[in-house]
Design a protein around this motif. Structure first.
Motif, PDB file in Angstrom:
ATOM      1  N   TYR A  25     -78.954  59.166  22.228  1.00  0.00           N
ATOM      2  CA  TYR A  25     -78.260  58.415  23.269  1.00  0.00           C
ATOM      3  C   TYR A  25     -79.183  58.233  24.464  1.00  0.00           C
ATOM      4  O   TYR A  25     -79.664  59.198  25.049  1.00  0.00           O
ATOM      5  N   LYS A  27     -79.249  56.740  28.058  1.00  0.00           N
ATOM      6  CA  LYS A  27     -78.443  56.217  29.165  1.00  0.00           C
ATOM      7  C   LYS A  27     -79.270  55.227  29.983  1.00  0.00           C
ATOM      8  O   LYS A  27     -80.373  55.533  30.436  1.00  0.00           O
ATOM      9  N   ARG A 199     -69.407  57.673  23.468  1.00  0.00           N
ATOM     10  CA  ARG A 199     -70.301  57.956  24.592  1.00  0.00           C
ATOM     11  C   ARG A 199     -70.312  56.775  25.574  1.00  0.00           C
ATOM     12  O   ARG A 199     -70.301  56.963  26.799  1.00  0.00           O
TER      13      ARG A 199
END
Length: 241
Positions: A25, A27, A199
């Motif tokens: 992931y 961001k 998420r």
């Protein structure tokens, strides 16, 4: 509408799906940038399979074995001439491209070193037929193996679950008319996509997370030109035209 999205070259790389723990992931400032960066980072981490070049057959009905394979050297008689499979290096991956000629077949093989579930992403403005290892694919829109003609937006694609088997896998696509076409074999399976969506929803909540959206019908005999709205202390709604 659903979305479907691979960079294909002769013996180029595609990717295997993985488990939820394989998600990377990344961001970023926006939801779209975070989704793109996360998919790219996860894809680079996963092992790859080998794809052959696309082969094209014009205006003929090829013969396929029960496993979906075909003999590329076979010549098919068409109107006093012959037609045969030929390599097409101009068809790129993970990009929209034009399929100009109707009644055309595309064919390629995928070499895998394991049994693994993957996701095939395909886009087409017109209906096409997809066959994988001699059978239809499970699509999220329309009957198995078909892309419905509702896919009219050139920016959208449809996903198919693909169970790669160890060894050689066979993919063929039939176009009945010219169309815009997109192809990608994604490394991200349903489990990873669900984890990524969770998420993203946590970091980039939608309006529904804060407001209840309610539609109020307007009477047909009035033209409502509202310039302002305000609630009074007694909670009555004032409308300014």
């Amino acid at each position: 509408m659903r979305q479907f999205i691979l960079t294909l070259a002769c013996l180029g790389n595609c990717f295997f799906n993985a488990t939820a723990s394989d998600l990377i992931y990344v961001k970023s400032p926006t939801r779209e940038a975070t989704q793109k960066a996360s998919l790219e980072a996860t894809s680079q981490k996963l092992p790859s399979a080998k794809l052959s070049q696309w082969f094209v057959l014009d205006s003929a009905t090829p013969a396929f074995a029960t496993n979906g394979s075909t003999e590329l050297s076979t010549k098919y008689p068409i109107a006093g001439k012959t037609s045969a499979w030929r390599e097409n290096s101009q068809l790129t991956n993970a990009a929209w491209q034009k399929i100009e000629v109707g009644s055309r077949w595309l064919y390629r093989t995928i070499e895998s070193d394991r049994d693994e579930e993957t996701t095939l992403l395909v886009g087409s403005k017109r209906p096409i037929t997809i066959r994988f290892n001699g059978g239809s694919l499970e699509g999220n829109l329309g009957p198995p193996g078909w892309l419905a003609d509702q896919i009219a937006n050139i920016n959208e694609v449809v996903s198919f679950k693909v169970a790669l088997k160890r060894g050689t896998n066979y993919l063929s696509i039939f176009f009945s008319e010219p169309t815009s076409f997109y192809f990608e074999l994604s490394p991200i399976n349903d489990t990873l996509r669900a984890e990524l969506e969770q998420r993203l929803s946590a970091d980039f909540p939608s309006e529904q997370s804060y407001y209840r959206l309610e539609t109020i019908p307007i009477p047909t005999n009035i033209v409502l030109e509202v310039g302002g709205l305000a609630f009074m202390p007694d909670k009555s709604l004032m409308i300014c035209k």
